[in-house]
Design an enzyme around this catalytic site. Structure first.
Site, PDB file in Angstrom:
ATOM      1  N   VAL A   1       2.484   2.987   2.372  1.00  0.00           N
ATOM      2  CA  VAL A   1       3.771   2.955   3.087  1.00  0.00           C
ATOM      3  C   VAL A   1       4.715   1.916   2.475  1.00  0.00           C
ATOM      4  CG1 VAL A   1       4.882   2.473   5.311  1.00  0.00           C
ATOM      5  CG2 VAL A   1       2.768   3.812   5.250  1.00  0.00           C
TER       6      VAL A   1
ATOM      7  N   ARG B   1       9.684  13.592  12.991  1.00  0.00           N
ATOM      8  CA  ARG B   1       8.608  14.583  13.179  1.00  0.00           C
ATOM      9  C   ARG B   1       9.019  15.605  14.245  1.00  0.00           C
ATOM     10  NH1 ARG B   1       3.709  10.188  12.210  1.00  0.00           N
ATOM     11  NH2 ARG B   1       3.676  10.528   9.964  1.00  0.00           N
TER      12      ARG B   1
ATOM     13  N   ARG C   1     -11.382   0.769  18.662  1.00  0.00           N
ATOM     14  CA  ARG C   1      -9.929   0.527  18.667  1.00  0.00           C
ATOM     15  C   ARG C   1      -9.640  -0.957  18.862  1.00  0.00           C
ATOM     16  NH1 ARG C   1      -5.836   3.903  19.963  1.00  0.00           N
ATOM     17  NH2 ARG C   1      -5.107   2.500  21.580  1.00  0.00           N
TER      18      ARG C   1
ATOM     19  N   GLY D   1       0.841  -1.197   0.000  1.00  0.00           N
ATOM     20  CA  GLY D   1       0.000   0.000   0.000  1.00  0.00           C
ATOM     21  C   GLY D   1       0.874   1.244   0.000  1.00  0.00           C
TER      22      GLY D   1
ATOM     23  N   HIS E   1       4.360   4.256  20.099  1.00  0.00           N
ATOM     24  CA  HIS E   1       4.174   4.995  18.849  1.00  0.00           C
ATOM     25  C   HIS E   1       2.708   5.432  18.786  1.00  0.00           C
ATOM     26  CE1 HIS E   1       4.710   6.186  14.746  1.00  0.00           C
ATOM     27  NE2 HIS E   1       3.893   5.283  14.270  1.00  0.00           N
TER      28      HIS E   1
HETATM   29  N1  APR Z   1      -1.145  -9.765   3.260  1.00  0.00           N
HETATM   30  C1  APR Z   1      -0.576  -8.827   2.478  1.00  0.00           C
HETATM   31  N2  APR Z   1      -1.033  -7.568   2.348  1.00  0.00           N
HETATM   32  C2  APR Z   1      -2.137  -7.250   3.057  1.00  0.00           C
HETATM   33  C3  APR Z   1      -2.789  -8.172   3.906  1.00  0.00           C
HETATM   34  C4  APR Z   1      -2.248  -9.484   3.994  1.00  0.00           C
HETATM   35  N3  APR Z   1      -2.801 -10.423   4.760  1.00  0.00           N
HETATM   36  N4  APR Z   1      -3.851  -7.538   4.460  1.00  0.00           N
HETATM   37  C5  APR Z   1      -3.858  -6.278   4.004  1.00  0.00           C
HETATM   38  N5  APR Z   1      -2.821  -6.092   3.145  1.00  0.00           N
HETATM   39  C6  APR Z   1      -2.447  -4.905   2.391  1.00  0.00           C
HETATM   40  C7  APR Z   1      -3.621  -4.112   1.826  1.00  0.00           C
HETATM   41  O1  APR Z   1      -4.143  -4.720   0.654  1.00  0.00           O
HETATM   42  C8  APR Z   1      -2.980  -2.765   1.548  1.00  0.00           C
HETATM   43  O2  APR Z   1      -2.490  -2.640   0.208  1.00  0.00           O
HETATM   44  O3  APR Z   1      -1.788  -3.958   3.225  1.00  0.00           O
HETATM   45  C9  APR Z   1      -1.787  -2.718   2.518  1.00  0.00           C
HETATM   46  C10 APR Z   1      -1.870  -1.583   3.512  1.00  0.00           C
HETATM   47  O4  APR Z   1      -1.710  -0.426   2.778  1.00  0.00           O
HETATM   48  P1  APR Z   1      -2.558   0.919   3.004  1.00  0.00           P
HETATM   49  O5  APR Z   1      -3.981   0.582   3.285  1.00  0.00           O
HETATM   50  O6  APR Z   1      -2.221   1.858   1.878  1.00  0.00           O
HETATM   51  O7  APR Z   1      -1.979   1.469   4.386  1.00  0.00           O
HETATM   52  P2  APR Z   1      -0.608   2.263   4.598  1.00  0.00           P
HETATM   53  O8  APR Z   1      -0.873   3.720   4.655  1.00  0.00           O
HETATM   54  O9  APR Z   1       0.424   1.743   3.669  1.00  0.00           O
HETATM   55  O10 APR Z   1      -0.250   1.804   6.077  1.00  0.00           O
HETATM   56  C11 APR Z   1       0.114   0.458   6.346  1.00  0.00           C
HETATM   57  O11 APR Z   1       1.517   0.984   8.175  1.00  0.00           O
HETATM   58  O12 APR Z   1       1.999   2.995   9.179  1.00  0.00           O
HETATM   59  C12 APR Z   1       1.221   1.842   9.238  1.00  0.00           C
HETATM   60  O13 APR Z   1      -0.852   2.583  10.292  1.00  0.00           O
HETATM   61  C13 APR Z   1      -0.267   2.136   9.109  1.00  0.00           C
HETATM   62  O14 APR Z   1      -0.949  -0.082   9.784  1.00  0.00           O
HETATM   63  C14 APR Z   1      -0.776   0.786   8.696  1.00  0.00           C
HETATM   64  C15 APR Z   1       0.371   0.273   7.806  1.00  0.00           C
END
Ligand code: APR
Length: 314
Positions: A14, A153, A90, A12, A177
């Site tokens: 991050v 930050r 939560r 995703g 965090h």
């Molecule tokens: N296996 C692989 N990928 C997965 C799974 C899994 N079982 N479950 C969810 N995902 C993927 C989602 O499809 C998504 O693309 O994890 C990704 C998460 O990406 P985003 O929703 O864009 O979130 P992001 O902003 O990248 O944050 C990811 O990092 O900083 C932390 O709080 C934030 O917990 C969050 C994580």
């Protein structure tokens, strides 16, 4: 580390930005992306692979179709998870993400049994604890991203207050965090000058408050959380491990008596190198700071209890 192969689970915002940042630094030989959502890892890997044409060093970018393809990695970064939605408590979010982390971690154990894990998914400290307990690996191999990001930050807030010193500001945030984190701007230097010679108590109070809300401020503008900052902090940690730089950075790690804390993962300064956490740095905290740190530890312990009460570790 000869393979310099880094797996990123969760491609995703991050995860993909971390891959891009690492590729632009040229510190990995290979980065392999996996995401549960169809096509996401594939598309991002192709885009980043094309971007590497103009990077200082070559990096091979690939995507995995199944978790089994994320194999033999030196480091696995876990960013998989779901964001909190309107009607979720939560506790709901904690249990949903913990289940995702459990299945992802079991795959890492199977396919990259010698890896160091960089844990990123939130709630960060408790997810790092879950990974620690599920793997039962040596605690130096499980490292949560916390102070590296919160510290950046804090440094940004000090720069904004002073108007000078960008890139010369030390970082130090301990604790969880989250809302109970303990930023310690008084303990850092700007250039070689102690920040206490540059800022007064009122300024420090504002910096601490704005550091704690550093993530929320981005959400206010964008509607989603930040990803350049987290990605940069992840890349900093991965680089320290791959290059064995023995870099001091605050990370969430399992404590076994340090700071008077047992069996909780929480942010403290550590030395990062080829073995992951090479050393936990034991600072002397004044009584007020120790109390804040303990409150922070207690808040993590409460979340760990929720996992326990829901039979997560049974
Ligand atoms: N296996 C692989 N990928 C997965 C799974 C899994 N079982 N479950 C969810 N995902 C993927 C989602 O499809 C998504 O693309 O994890 C990704 C998460 O990406 P985003 O929703 O864009 O979130 P992001 O902003 O990248 O944050 C990811 O990092 O900083 C932390 O709080 C934030 O917990 C969050 C994580």
């Amino acid at each position: 580390m000869t393979n310099r192969r880094v797996g990123i689970i969760g491609a995703g915002a991050v995860g993909a930005t971390a891959a891009y940042t690492l590729a632009m630094k040229g510190v990995c030989k290979e980065i392999i992306l996996f995401d549960i959502a169809d096509g996401v890892a594939q598309g991002k890997a192709i885009d980043i692979a094309q971007a590497t044409q103009y990077a200082p060093q070559p990096t091979i970018l690939t995507s995995a179709k199944t978790p089994a393809d994320v194999k033999d990695c030196d480091i696995v970064v876990i960013t998989a998870g779901v964001p909190r939605k309107g009607d979720m408590t939560r506790e709901d979010l904690l249990m949903i993400n913990a289940k995702i982390i459990k299945s992802v971690t079991q795959d890492v154990m199977k396919y990259s049994p010698n890896a160091i894990i960089v844990s990123v998914s939130n709630p960060l400290d408790v997810m790092t604890y879950a990974i620690q307990k599920i793997t039962a690996w040596e605690s130096n191999r499980i490292i949560g991203l916390a102070g590296a990001l919160d510290g950046s930050r804090m440094a940004y807030q000090i720069y904004k207050q002073l108007g000078y010193g960008a890139g010369q500001i030390g970082t130090l945030v301990i604790g969880d965090h989250g809302q109970n984190m303990v930023p310690l701007p008084q303990k850092v230097q700007v250039g070689d000058v102690p920040s206490t010679d540059l800022l007064d108590d009122e300024a420090f109070a504002g910096i601490i408050e704005r550091t704690k809300n550093g993530g929320a401020e981005i959400v206010k503008y964008l509607g989603t959380s930040g990803y350049y900052g987290p990605a940069s902090a992840i890349a900093h940690m991965v680089e320290a491990i791959l290059n064995d730089t023995q870099t001091v950075v605050s990370c969430s790690v399992l404590l076994n008596g340090e700071y008077g804390v047992n069996n909780v993962t929480v942010g403290v300064p550590v030395v990062l190198g080829k073995n992951g956490v090479e050393k936990i740095i034991q600072m002397t905290l004044d009584p007020k700071t120790q109390k804040k740190f303990q409150d922070s530890v207690d808040s993590i312990q409460e979340s760990i209890e929720i996992l326990n009460n829901n039979g997560f570790f049974d």
